[in-house]
Structures are given as structure tokens and as C-alpha cells.
Design a protein around this motif. Structure first.
Motif, PDB file in Angstrom:
ATOM      1  N   PRO A 129       0.851  -1.180   0.000  1.00  0.00           N
ATOM      2  CA  PRO A 129       0.000   0.000   0.000  1.00  0.00           C
ATOM      3  C   PRO A 129       0.891   1.235   0.000  1.00  0.00           C
ATOM      4  O   PRO A 129       1.830   1.325   0.810  1.00  0.00           O
ATOM      5  CB  PRO A 129      -0.764  -0.113   1.319  1.00  0.00           C
ATOM      6  N   ALA A 130       0.588   2.183  -0.903  1.00  0.00           N
ATOM      7  CA  ALA A 130       1.460   3.348  -1.022  1.00  0.00           C
ATOM      8  C   ALA A 130       1.576   4.037   0.335  1.00  0.00           C
ATOM      9  O   ALA A 130       2.650   4.453   0.743  1.00  0.00           O
ATOM     10  CB  ALA A 130       0.884   4.302  -2.051  1.00  0.00           C
ATOM     11  N   ALA A 131       0.450   4.126   1.039  1.00  0.00           N
ATOM     12  CA  ALA A 131       0.445   4.879   2.291  1.00  0.00           C
ATOM     13  C   ALA A 131      -0.410   4.138   3.313  1.00  0.00           C
ATOM     14  O   ALA A 131      -1.214   3.278   2.968  1.00  0.00           O
ATOM     15  CB  ALA A 131      -0.119   6.271   2.046  1.00  0.00           C
ATOM     16  N   MET A 132      -0.255   4.540   4.570  1.00  0.00           N
ATOM     17  CA  MET A 132      -1.033   3.908   5.638  1.00  0.00           C
ATOM     18  C   MET A 132      -2.408   4.557   5.773  1.00  0.00           C
ATOM     19  O   MET A 132      -3.274   4.052   6.476  1.00  0.00           O
ATOM     20  CB  MET A 132      -0.291   4.039   6.977  1.00  0.00           C
ATOM     21  N   SER A 133      -2.601   5.721   5.127  1.00  0.00           N
ATOM     22  CA  SER A 133      -3.890   6.425   5.207  1.00  0.00           C
ATOM     23  C   SER A 133      -3.995   7.380   4.018  1.00  0.00           C
ATOM     24  O   SER A 133      -2.991   7.676   3.360  1.00  0.00           O
ATOM     25  CB  SER A 133      -3.977   7.237   6.492  1.00  0.00           C
ATOM     26  N   VAL A 134      -5.211   7.879   3.786  1.00  0.00           N
ATOM     27  CA  VAL A 134      -5.418   8.867   2.723  1.00  0.00           C
ATOM     28  C   VAL A 134      -4.614  10.132   3.025  1.00  0.00           C
ATOM     29  O   VAL A 134      -4.009  10.730   2.124  1.00  0.00           O
ATOM     30  CB  VAL A 134      -6.916   9.207   2.586  1.00  0.00           C
ATOM     31  N   ALA A 135      -4.594  10.530   4.309  1.00  0.00           N
ATOM     32  CA  ALA A 135      -3.879  11.763   4.684  1.00  0.00           C
ATOM     33  C   ALA A 135      -2.394  11.663   4.321  1.00  0.00           C
ATOM     34  O   ALA A 135      -1.814  12.594   3.762  1.00  0.00           O
ATOM     35  CB  ALA A 135      -4.049  12.015   6.181  1.00  0.00           C
ATOM     36  N   GLN A 136      -1.792  10.505   4.588  1.00  0.00           N
ATOM     37  CA  GLN A 136      -0.382  10.306   4.222  1.00  0.00           C
ATOM     38  C   GLN A 136      -0.205  10.364   2.711  1.00  0.00           C
ATOM     39  O   GLN A 136       0.757  10.928   2.204  1.00  0.00           O
ATOM     40  CB  GLN A 136       0.066   8.912   4.686  1.00  0.00           C
ATOM     41  N   PHE A 137      -1.154   9.756   2.005  1.00  0.00           N
ATOM     42  CA  PHE A 137      -1.035   9.714   0.542  1.00  0.00           C
ATOM     43  C   PHE A 137      -1.110  11.122  -0.042  1.00  0.00           C
ATOM     44  O   PHE A 137      -0.414  11.439  -1.014  1.00  0.00           O
ATOM     45  CB  PHE A 137      -2.123   8.812  -0.053  1.00  0.00           C
ATOM     46  N   ASP A 138      -1.942  11.972   0.555  1.00  0.00           N
ATOM     47  CA  ASP A 138      -2.049  13.356   0.074  1.00  0.00           C
ATOM     48  C   ASP A 138      -0.702  14.082   0.210  1.00  0.00           C
ATOM     49  O   ASP A 138      -0.334  14.879  -0.652  1.00  0.00           O
ATOM     50  CB  ASP A 138      -3.153  14.099   0.831  1.00  0.00           C
ATOM     51  N   GLN A 139       0.030  13.776   1.281  1.00  0.00           N
ATOM     52  CA  GLN A 139       1.367  14.380   1.440  1.00  0.00           C
ATOM     53  C   GLN A 139       2.299  13.918   0.318  1.00  0.00           C
ATOM     54  O   GLN A 139       3.122  14.672  -0.185  1.00  0.00           O
ATOM     55  CB  GLN A 139       1.972  13.979   2.796  1.00  0.00           C
ATOM     56  N   MET A 140       2.143  12.656  -0.067  1.00  0.00           N
ATOM     57  CA  MET A 140       2.987  12.116  -1.152  1.00  0.00           C
ATOM     58  C   MET A 140       2.666  12.796  -2.483  1.00  0.00           C
ATOM     59  O   MET A 140       3.563  13.179  -3.238  1.00  0.00           O
ATOM     60  CB  MET A 140       2.747  10.608  -1.299  1.00  0.00           C
ATOM     61  N   ILE A 141       1.365  12.951  -2.754  1.00  0.00           N
ATOM     62  CA  ILE A 141       0.956  13.584  -4.017  1.00  0.00           C
ATOM     63  C   ILE A 141       1.518  15.010  -4.073  1.00  0.00           C
ATOM     64  O   ILE A 141       2.031  15.462  -5.095  1.00  0.00           O
ATOM     65  CB  ILE A 141      -0.589  13.621  -4.147  1.00  0.00           C
ATOM     66  N   LYS A 142       1.431  15.687  -2.919  1.00  0.00           N
ATOM     67  CA  LYS A 142       1.911  17.067  -2.854  1.00  0.00           C
ATOM     68  C   LYS A 142       3.417  17.127  -3.175  1.00  0.00           C
ATOM     69  O   LYS A 142       3.858  17.946  -3.987  1.00  0.00           O
ATOM     70  CB  LYS A 142       1.648  17.610  -1.431  1.00  0.00           C
ATOM     71  N   ALA A 143       4.178  16.232  -2.565  1.00  0.00           N
ATOM     72  CA  ALA A 143       5.635  16.235  -2.795  1.00  0.00           C
ATOM     73  C   ALA A 143       5.945  15.969  -4.271  1.00  0.00           C
ATOM     74  O   ALA A 143       6.823  16.619  -4.858  1.00  0.00           O
ATOM     75  CB  ALA A 143       6.294  15.180  -1.908  1.00  0.00           C
ATOM     76  N   ALA A 144       5.212  15.023  -4.875  1.00  0.00           N
ATOM     77  CA  ALA A 144       5.467  14.693  -6.290  1.00  0.00           C
ATOM     78  C   ALA A 144       5.094  15.868  -7.191  1.00  0.00           C
ATOM     79  O   ALA A 144       5.833  16.199  -8.127  1.00  0.00           O
ATOM     80  CB  ALA A 144       4.672  13.441  -6.674  1.00  0.00           C
ATOM     81  N   LYS A 145       3.970  16.524  -6.892  1.00  0.00           N
ATOM     82  CA  LYS A 145       3.525  17.660  -7.721  1.00  0.00           C
ATOM     83  C   LYS A 145       4.512  18.814  -7.615  1.00  0.00           C
ATOM     84  O   LYS A 145       4.883  19.415  -8.621  1.00  0.00           O
ATOM     85  CB  LYS A 145       2.140  18.125  -7.263  1.00  0.00           C
ATOM     86  N   GLN A 146       4.909  19.127  -6.372  1.00  0.00           N
ATOM     87  CA  GLN A 146       5.828  20.260  -6.157  1.00  0.00           C
ATOM     88  C   GLN A 146       7.139  20.068  -6.929  1.00  0.00           C
ATOM     89  O   GLN A 146       7.738  21.024  -7.384  1.00  0.00           O
ATOM     90  CB  GLN A 146       6.150  20.408  -4.666  1.00  0.00           C
ATOM     91  N   ASN A 147       7.548  18.808  -7.058  1.00  0.00           N
ATOM     92  CA  ASN A 147       8.830  18.546  -7.719  1.00  0.00           C
ATOM     93  C   ASN A 147       8.677  18.095  -9.168  1.00  0.00           C
ATOM     94  O   ASN A 147       9.669  17.782  -9.829  1.00  0.00           O
ATOM     95  CB  ASN A 147       9.605  17.489  -6.916  1.00  0.00           C
ATOM     96  N   ASN A 148       7.412  18.055  -9.631  1.00  0.00           N
ATOM     97  CA  ASN A 148       7.130  17.716 -11.029  1.00  0.00           C
ATOM     98  C   ASN A 148       7.733  16.377 -11.450  1.00  0.00           C
ATOM     99  O   ASN A 148       8.394  16.278 -12.492  1.00  0.00           O
ATOM    100  CB  ASN A 148       7.649  18.860 -11.926  1.00  0.00           C
ATOM    101  N   VAL A 149       7.552  15.366 -10.603  1.00  0.00           N
ATOM    102  CA  VAL A 149       8.060  14.029 -10.939  1.00  0.00           C
ATOM    103  C   VAL A 149       6.880  13.066 -11.116  1.00  0.00           C
ATOM    104  O   VAL A 149       5.784  13.311 -10.598  1.00  0.00           O
ATOM    105  CB  VAL A 149       9.016  13.480  -9.848  1.00  0.00           C
ATOM    106  N   ILE A 150       7.117  11.989 -11.857  1.00  0.00           N
ATOM    107  CA  ILE A 150       6.093  10.949 -12.022  1.00  0.00           C
ATOM    108  C   ILE A 150       5.946  10.210 -10.696  1.00  0.00           C
ATOM    109  O   ILE A 150       6.943   9.859 -10.056  1.00  0.00           O
ATOM    110  CB  ILE A 150       6.491   9.937 -13.125  1.00  0.00           C
ATOM    111  N   PHE A 151       4.701   9.955 -10.301  1.00  0.00           N
ATOM    112  CA  PHE A 151       4.451   9.213  -9.053  1.00  0.00           C
ATOM    113  C   PHE A 151       3.377   8.165  -9.333  1.00  0.00           C
ATOM    114  O   PHE A 151       2.250   8.507  -9.702  1.00  0.00           O
ATOM    115  CB  PHE A 151       3.991  10.187  -7.965  1.00  0.00           C
ATOM    116  N   THR A 152       3.757   6.908  -9.198  1.00  0.00           N
ATOM    117  CA  THR A 152       2.773   5.845  -9.404  1.00  0.00           C
ATOM    118  C   THR A 152       3.027   4.722  -8.401  1.00  0.00           C
ATOM    119  O   THR A 152       4.014   4.739  -7.671  1.00  0.00           O
ATOM    120  CB  THR A 152       2.812   5.325 -10.864  1.00  0.00           C
ATOM    121  N   VAL A 153       2.109   3.777  -8.360  1.00  0.00           N
ATOM    122  CA  VAL A 153       2.159   2.715  -7.354  1.00  0.00           C
ATOM    123  C   VAL A 153       2.153   1.353  -8.064  1.00  0.00           C
ATOM    124  O   VAL A 153       1.523   1.197  -9.110  1.00  0.00           O
ATOM    125  CB  VAL A 153       0.974   2.855  -6.365  1.00  0.00           C
TER     126      VAL A 153
END
Ligand SMILES: NC(=O)c1ccc[n+]([C@@H]2O[C@H](COP(=O)([O-])OP(=O)(O)OC[C@H]3O[C@@H](n4cnc5c(N)ncnc54)[C@H](O)[C@@H]3O)[C@@H](O)[C@H]2O)c1
Length: 352
Positions: free
Chosen positions: A94-118
Motif C-alpha cells: 500500500p502506497a500509504a497507511m492512510s489517505v492523509a499520508q497519501f495526500d502528502q505524497m501527491i503534494k511532494a510529487a507535484k511540487q517537484n514535477n516528478v512521475i508518481f505511481t504505485v
């Protein structure tokens, strides 16, 4: 950037599986592996660099993409570090332990303009793809029920899977895949959900669950998994008003069953059974049922990486999108809530 140059962090069971798989994919190359346990870095093939921590690996300019295959609670830290180092990310489920954690991951990927997939490679399981074809092509008409069942005999969890704080238990394990498959298959929004999650023989983590999802298009899906079921099985059933489709086995062995004629207003014929007379549940009259083969599919888990390479080269969109992964995690949050309260949850989420 023509070639995907990979660094794997976490070189245990799944890290080794990735290394083997990558050898078979064009335009993707394993450059380095990192693991805090030096025992995991023995017998690394020549030419592949080794690092004892992710920070050193991320400083390696030869790497443009990181596969994260460390235990579940470390994924957030690994994703944030990789994104900040401007590396593309394939994170284990599982990418994250919760939706809240996953939102932090999406934010980090967007801010750095990198591909993020699971790594939801079970979208390419043969049994699932056959049933998806049955669903997409409405091969059994208007569907009312989809059952996805996985039963085992091993019972006990192993290694870190026995610890709740490590993201252990079967919901975080196969549960993620089974929920992802159903949400990918059914082209409707989830209306409500009811779940029961149990520890049958494991003390602290779940080893049995049943999840009932009702979709707005009236399809109901039932996902059931048990590690101590003692009758091993990977099965699917889709029931519709033009037939039933069933699979028993990971290789997709099964059939479509239909009736030779419509069964509306058929006079009841009394059959005597050991449980008494019945008019509805006796054996079928000869010739009533006809069987057809299931549709053919040609898929493998390699497809996960071949699609990733195409997305990397901007030839197609990512197949496993962040919003789909977020939807799976939202359903898992609701599963836990329903299991805790014993109540059905009204659940609004987009499918597909
Ligand atoms: N997609 C799938 O079908 C699938 C299947 C199995 C496991 N997984 C996932 O893969 C991940 C790993 O599972 P596994 O079974 O390979 O576990 P594992 O215990 O076999 O391997 C994990 C490795 O990570 C290393 N590690 C731990 N902390 C680290 C850190 N901070 N830095 C670097 N290395 C570290 C450990 O030493 C170990 O070698 C989990 O998230 C799991 O859910 C996915």
C-alpha cells in the motif's frame, strides 16, 4: 530521457522480484540498490551499485527513477525524499497507511514535477483481466453481483506482516489489490460499503475480511479473503440476467453458463431432495444449461513496467494514476470504519 534508470530502495522479497522483472523489459535499466541491511546487498550482479541508505542513492545522478520496496510505514519518507531529489517514483502498495499520508505524497510529487505511481501490478492478473472483459463487454447481460474470493491455508502472517504498526495484516496486503481490481472494473461510483474484518488465528493483525460494495449502477461486489480458510481458492463469479461467469484458479480456468431458453413464468416442478421438496432449487432439466468458454486475454505483470516506460517517454498516460490509488485508500479507510462500528458506510467516490 530515453531510458528509465532505476534505483531500488528496500532489497528484500519485492526488491529482488523487481530486479528480476526489470531484466526482461526494454528501455529500463537497474542502476543501483539500497538497503540498510547489508546481508541483502550480498551477491548483487556486477555493474549494479549498492548503497546502505536511500540518501546516498538519491545523490546518484545516474538514477532517474526510484522503486520503493521498503516496509509500508517508511513509504512516506521514501516518497518525499525521492521527490525532493527530483526522481520519478514507483512505490510499492500500500502506497500509504492512510489517505492523509497519501495526500502528502501527491503534494511532494507535484511540487517537484516528478512521475508518481504505485505498483498495482495485479491489474494485469489473468483471472482479473478475463473478468474485466466479461464486465466491459456485458457478456452476462445486466450484472447484479461480482464476487472476488481468495482463500488460503497458511494462516499465520510472516515477518513484519504480524505487526499492526508496520502495516501488517491482509487488508494492507492482498486487500489493496482486490479492492483496486473491483474499483478498476466497475464503471460506477460506490454508493455504500459494509465490511467485517477479523483476526481468526492471528493475534494482532487481520487474516479474514469480507467487504460488500454497492455501486450506483446497482452492481454489488463482494470481496472475501481468508488465510485460514483451509480450502485454497482464487475464484470469481459474475452474475447477470443473461448468464453467469465463473473462474476457479489463478490461471483463469472457468466458464460462462447460460440457459437455453428464458426462464420467465416456468411452472414449478417439484423435486424431492434430502432437505425436502423444492420447486426452485432442484437439478436443471436436461439441456437447460449451456456452457461457453471465457474470453481470452494475453497479459502479464511485465505489462506494468512496459506501460510505465511508455508513460516515462510521454507516449501514453500512466495506467495506475494517483487519484485511483487515493480512491483505494479511501475505501480502505471506510472498511476499517465499518468493521469497527458494524455499520454500513454511505460512501461517495468516483470509480475510474
Ligand atoms: N505488489 C505486490 O504484489 C507486493 C508483494 C509483496 C510485497 N509488496 C510490498 O513491498 C514492500 C516490501 O515488502 P517485502 O515483502 O519485500 O519486505 P521485505 O521485508 O522482504 O523487504 C524489505 C526490505 O527493506 C529493507 N529496509 C527496511 N527499512 C529500510 C530503510 N529505511 N532503507 C532501506 N532499506 C530498508 C529491509 O532491510 C528489507 O531488505 C511492502 O510495502 C509490501 O507491501 C508488494
Amino acid at each position: 530521457m530515453a531510458e528509465v534508470k532505476i534505483g531500488i530502495v528496500g532489497f528484500g522479497f519485492m526488491g529482488h522480484c523487481h530486479a528480476d522483472m526489470l531484466k526482461t523489459i526494454d528501455d529500463i535499466k537497474l542502476v543501483a540498490v539500497a538497503d540498510t541491511n547489508s546481508n541483502q546487498l550480498k551477491e548483487i550482479p556486477e555493474g549494479i551499485k549498492t548503497y546502505s541508505c536511500i540518501d546516498d542513492m538519491l545523490a546518484d545522478a545516474d538514477i532517474n527513477t526510484v522503486i520503493i520496496s521498503t516496509p509500508n510505514p517508511s513509504h512516506l519518507e521514501m516518497v518525499e525524499k525521492s521527490a525532493n531529489a527530483k526522481k520519478n517514483i514507483i512505490c510499492e502498495k500500500p502506497a500509504a497507511m492512510s489517505v492523509a499520508q497519501f495526500d502528502q505524497m501527491i503534494k511532494a510529487a507535484k511540487q517537484n514535477n516528478v512521475i508518481f505511481t504505485v505498483h498495482q501490478q495485479r491489474r494485469w492478473d489473468k483471472d482479473y483481466q478475463i473478468m474485466k472483459k466479461v464486465y466491459d463487454n456485458r457478456l452476462v447481460g445486466d450484472m447484479y453481483i461480482i464476487k472476488s474470493q481468495l482463500y488460503g491455508v497458511n494462516g499465520n502472517m510472516h515477518d513484519w506482516h504480524v505487526f499492526p504498526e508496520m502495516g501488517g495484516g491482509m487488508l494492507f496486503d492482498w486487500g489493496v489489490h482486490l479492492i483496486d481490481q473491483i474499483l478498476d472494473m466497475v464503471d460506477s461510483e460506490v454508493d455504500s460499503l459494509y465490511a467485517d474484518v477479523r483476526n481468526v488465528i492471528n493475534k494482532d493483525v487481520d487474516d479474514y475480511f469480507k467487504i460488500i460494495l454497492k455501486f450506483k449502477n446497482k452492481v454489488m461486489a463482494e470481496i472475501e479473503l481468508g488465510t485460514y480458510y483451509l480450502t485454497p481458492k482464487r475464484a470469481w463469479f459474475i452474475g447477470g440476467n443473461k448468464g453467469s461467469a465463473l473462474i476457479d484458479g489463478f490461471h483463469g480456468e472457468g466458464k460462462i453458463v447460460r440457459t437455453a431458453h428464458l426462464l420467465e413464468n416456468v411452472p414449478g416442478k417439484i423435486t424431492m431432495t434430502a432437505a425436502g421438496p423444492t420447486r426452485s432449487f432442484g437439478p436443471p432439466e436436461p439441456g437447460l444449461l449451456k456452457e461457453e468458454p471465457l474470453p481470452e486475454v494475453n497479459v502479464s505483470h511485465r505489462d506494468y513496467f512496459t506501460h510505465f516506460v511508455k508513460a516515462f517517454k510521454k507516449e501514453e498516460e500512466l495506467v495506475i494514476k494517483a487519484d485511483q490509488v487515493r480512491r483505494v485508500l479511501s475505501v480502505m479507510d471506510a472498511v476499517r470504519k465499518s468493521a469497527k462500528t458494524g455499520e454500513a458506510i454511505r460512501f461517495e467516490c468516483k470509480a475510474r
